[in-house]
Enzyme design. Structure first.
Site, PDB file in Angstrom:
ATOM      1  N   GLU A 431       0.748  -1.140  -0.216  1.00 47.73           N
ATOM      2  CA  GLU A 431      -0.102   0.019   0.115  1.00 47.73           C
ATOM      3  C   GLU A 431       1.025   1.315   0.184  1.00 47.73           C
ATOM      4  O   GLU A 431       0.636   2.410   0.801  1.00 47.73           O
ATOM      5  CB  GLU A 431      -0.917  -0.082   1.148  1.00 47.73           C
ATOM      6  CG  GLU A 431      -2.005  -1.292   1.199  1.00 47.73           C
ATOM      7  CD  GLU A 431      -3.078  -1.082   2.209  1.00 47.73           C
ATOM      8  OE1 GLU A 431      -2.887  -0.232   3.026  1.00 47.73           O
ATOM      9  OE2 GLU A 431      -4.123  -1.751   2.164  1.00 47.73           O
ATOM     10  N   GLU A 507      -4.020  -8.918   0.033  1.00 48.20           N
ATOM     11  CA  GLU A 507      -4.525  -8.784   1.426  1.00 48.20           C
ATOM     12  C   GLU A 507      -6.028  -8.741   1.466  1.00 48.20           C
ATOM     13  O   GLU A 507      -6.793  -8.043   0.615  1.00 48.20           O
ATOM     14  CB  GLU A 507      -3.928  -7.566   2.025  1.00 48.20           C
ATOM     15  CG  GLU A 507      -3.977  -7.346   3.476  1.00 48.20           C
ATOM     16  CD  GLU A 507      -3.345  -6.018   3.958  1.00 48.20           C
ATOM     17  OE1 GLU A 507      -2.001  -5.871   3.127  1.00 48.20           O
ATOM     18  OE2 GLU A 507      -3.642  -5.520   4.664  1.00 48.20           O
TER      19      GLU A 507
END
Ligand code: GAL
Length: 814
Positions: A431, A507
């Site tokens: 991220e 994820e």
């Protein structure tokens, strides 16, 4: 003279010996360290008197003993990636433990076998953080990133005779992390003594370019470090199978103008590595200078092929499969960040029982012990490196080091883990806000190129959250494997827009639950908060950005181009107590499939029912002890691998249900939503696909807490001073039914050949300290840890509580 000899001998005894041959000695520097928090600039000097410092054993986490305090690393932040609109105070974000600040370690050590012409190297598996290493008052080097392994050649600083002084300064900054990082020398420190002509740290690289049923081509590149470039060097390597039998051998001269030699082997009828068959081979390399043996170096490896292909997805040894993976942070709950092989082995054992076959080492380089266990026990690993690149998420995060250190950090990681068969891909980031930057794609390409340069055999991924930017700015298209965090509904769009032809849930889920806690009415919620700072174990609650498990399952099952998922998270971890980030005393996560003590939550059975294809799963929830709920709707869920089940309340059928496609949840769970609570027994009978009743499970209303039941995960420990047993203590009524609300204070006494180590109950709001020998049960349970001593014998562990009958168990230490 006598004195000197004694202390040298003593030092040798105090270091545990890892590898010994005439040519090379490896020691673990574990015992007799001295430690002090704070700044002690004089401590780098040999003459410094550290007698008053604390004696510690490494691996060591200086912050795990607490106390917890919401002011430790109190962060006023707006978590952009969570969609927050304004900055708020986050007390438990990094666990509320006192890890900020400086700390010094000192060790007096001898270098047995040191003489002129030898080389001495210190290898740190990780040091948290900003390590500065001094040997006999001289700076040997520094390494900022706390998760990476690094080594320094300290030959020039070593005294030829007698004791040496190693001093390590560490410093953790505030607002440097999004979770508990740990503090100190939390991973192993190795001392390696070799001849001048030797294989350096991580100096071999083994690949298996061609594998057929009949044979495998094995290619090995060995680096040789030496001062004398004139002497003729020969490298002889034997490949040994799992039984220790030599299966291939090669001998090659080191080219005069090179420091590398390449050897090729053919292994007949190779036994292939997979999670189901974790077979390992070993390369034993002998380095000769003339006729003299200068080094012996061992490289465990596996033979397996990995492919990632458009239209086919991921193939291991030619067979397609989808990752049944979990993300895990590095901390070990009550042990903190201090690495312990037995604790890791327990995690891997629990995960394997769930049917999990992969771990993503979020968001940093793993401990080598974990990757080794994954090689040996059969778990695939995504080795991850960074949570930040150039664009910061936290004020003092990795962005401060990125420009100067990123390539060095990557190279160490790549060299360290490129021989591990369990390692099936690299992750260069999680991220990273750079997904949105103009140069984000260029950075991704640069880092991916470094990975390809050092290891052309493994693909590279990033866990991406900024879907639109990552796609529109060309970031996602760069990656070998596009990994998406929490975007199951956008997989079709990503697949249409990206060139790779497959994608991964890097994820997934981030469902939140507290073990044994159930909230009513049972509804889907995002960011739901309750007065008790707990989350419901009906597994209907997630975050604004995340999902409940089933929403990912449907996409993994229905879209043939998905290559699997990595659930956030396998285990609860210290820090990031979402949804209670701003509500102290919450200070550990609610995301885990297992709680912080490693006790399974209900979700464990949901994943197990899907992932464990070898053993059946049949599990009922919630518990059935609800004084005051009589007459109220109390839904009953069954997580099972069977397609159909019938529920009975006190003998009365509530109907037979089969999994169906009417909703994402009803595909994977059997749910009786209208059940009205009355005390007694709930019983479920499961039917197989042929309609035959094959299994049953039941839960009874419990009476008052009466006694304690103990279950040890292991009853025989190794007498190495490190091995652990996890003992789960459960508060039960007179008939042995779990008392699901029991919060009795339990006290532990451990005697004999081991000691009490730590305890956890999985309550994210509990400020009780892990290292004290008492804790309250949470939802009727907790798990405490007993550590073996160094002598054989037996350990007796006793648990007492004021109102309850005590319990004991005996473990053997061999
Ligand atoms: C993700 C992030 C993880 C963790 C998780 C919680 O965005 O990558 O580190 O914060 O959210 O849901």
């Amino acid at each position: 003279m006598n004195k000197c000899k004694t202390s040298l001998l003593l030092a040798m005894v105090l270091m545990s010996v890892k590898g010994m041959s005439q040519a090379r000695q490896e020691y673990l520097l574990e015992k007799n360290w001295k430690f002090a928090k704070g700044e002690h600039p004089e401590a780098l000097n040999e003459a410094f008197n550290d007698k008053g410092w604390e004696s510690v054993t490494v691996p060591h986490d200086w912050a795990i003993k607490g106390p917890f305090d919401g002011n430790n690393d109190l962060q006023k932040v707006q978590i952009v990636q969570n969609g927050e609109q304004e900055a708020t105070m986050k007390a438990g974000r990094t666990g509320g433990l006192p890890f900020i600040g400086k700390g010094w370690y000192r060790l007096s050590f001898a270098v047995p076998q040191f003489s002129a012409g030898k080389r001495v190297v210190l290898l740190f598996d990780g040091a948290m953080s900003n390590a500065e290493v001094y040997v006999n008052g001289k700076k040997a080097g520094n390494w900022p990133y706390g998760y990476n392994s690094f080594s320094f050649d300290i030959t020039d600083y070593i005294h030829a005779k007698g004791q040496n002084t190693l001093a390590v300064k560490l410093e953790n900054f505030e607002q440097a992390s999004r979770w508990y990082p740990g503090a100190g020398l939390y991973r192993n420190v190795h001392l390696i003594v070799t001849n001048d002509t030797h294989v350096p740290v991580w100096g071999t690289y083994i690949t298996t370019p061609v594998i057929t049923r009949d044979s495998a081509a094995v290619r090995m590149v060995t680096t040789i470090d030496r001062s004398n470039k004139q002497a003729a060097v020969t490298v002889k390597t034997n490949l040994l199978n799992a039984a220790g039998k030599i299966v291939a051998t090669a001998s090659a001269p080191l080219p005069a103008d090179s420091s590398r030699v390449t050897q090729q082997f053919s292994v007949a009828e190779p036994a292939l590595w997979s999670p189901e068959t974790p077979v390992l081979y070993k390369a034993v390399t002998q380095v000769y200078e003339g006729a003299q043996l200068k080094d012996v170096y061992e490289t465990p490896f596996g033979i397996r092929s990995i492919e990632y292909k458009a239209g086919k997805g991921f193939l291991l040894n030619g067979s397609p499969r989808k990752f049944k993976g979990v993300c895990n942070h590095h901390d070990l709950g009550p042990l903190g960040a201090a690495i312990n092989t037995a604790a890791l082995r327990r995690q891997v054992t629990l995960l394997k029982d769930m049917g999990c076959d992969a771990i993503r080492t979020t968001h940093n380089m793993p401990a080598p012990e974990l990757v080794k266990l994954c090689d040996e026990m059969g778990i695939m690993v995504m080795v991850e490196s960074f949570d930040e690149w150039k664009a910061p998420k936290v004020k003092n995060g990795y962005s401060l080091y990125f420009d100067e250190w990123v390539e060095k950090d990557l190279i160490n990681m790549l060299h360290h883990f490129r021989n591990n068969p369990s390692n099936i891909m690299w992750s260069i980031g999680n991220e990273v806000p750079d997904q949105s930057s103009a140069n984000g794609a260029a950075i991704a390409r640069r880092l991916q190129d470094i990975c390809h340069r050092e290891d052309p055999t493994r693909p590279v991924t990033v866990g991406m959250d900024r879907f639109d930017d990552a796609i529109n700015k060309g970031f996602a298209a760069v990656l070998d494997i596009p990994g998406f965090n929490y975007k199951p509904n956008r997989y079709p769009e990503a697949h249409n827009k990206l060139p790779q032809g497959f994608l991964m849930g890097s994820e997934t889920a981030s469902t939140v639950s507290s073990r044994g806690v159930y909230k009513f009415p049972v509804e889907f919620f995002k960011n739901k908060m309750y007065d008790d700072n707990q989350c419901s174990s009906y597994d209907f609650e997630a975050c604004s950005w995340s999902q409940v498990p089933d929403d990912e399952f449907v996409q993994q099952d229905d879209l043939d181009y998905t290559i699997g998922e990595f659930v956030w998270t396998g285990f609860d971890y210290l820090g990031e107590p979402t949804p209670y980030d701003s509500k102290w005393p919450s200070h550990s996560s609610y995301f885990g499939i297992f709680d912080l003590a490693g006790i399974p939550k209900d979700r464990f059975y949901l994943y197990r029912s899907r992932w464990n294809t070898q053993q059946a799963t049949l599990h009922l929830l919630p518990h059935w002890t609800w004084p005051g709920r009589e007459g109220q709707v109390t839904p009953v869920f069954c997580y099972t691998s069977y397609p159909t089940a019938e529920l009975f309340i006190n003998g009365k059928s509530m109907g037979k249900i089969s999994k169906d496609t009417s909703s994402n949840q009803s595909r994977y769970r059997l749910m009786w939503k209208d059940v009205v609570y009355q005390p007694g027994t709930i019983r479920v009978v499961a039917y197989d696909a042929a309609g035959k009743a094959v299994a049953a499970d039941s839960v009874k209303t419990a009476g008052t807490p009466h006694h304690i039941q103990l279950t040890a995960d292991r009853t025989v420990l190794t007498a190495d001073g490190k091995d652990l047993a996890y003992i789960t203590a459960t508060v039960v009524d007179a008939d042995g039914n779990v008392c699901p609300d029991a919060d009795n204070l339990l006290q532990f006494e451990v005697s004999g050949a081991g000691k009490y180590k730590a305890v956890a109950n999985g309550d994210a709001t509990s400020l009780e300290l892990f290292h004290l020998p008492q804790m309250k049960a949470f939802s009727g349970k907790l798990a405490f840890i007993v550590q073996a001593g160094e002598k054989a014998g037996s350990i007796k562990a006793t648990v007492k509580s004021d109102q309850l009958q005590a319990a004991s168990c005996v473990l053997k230490v061999k």
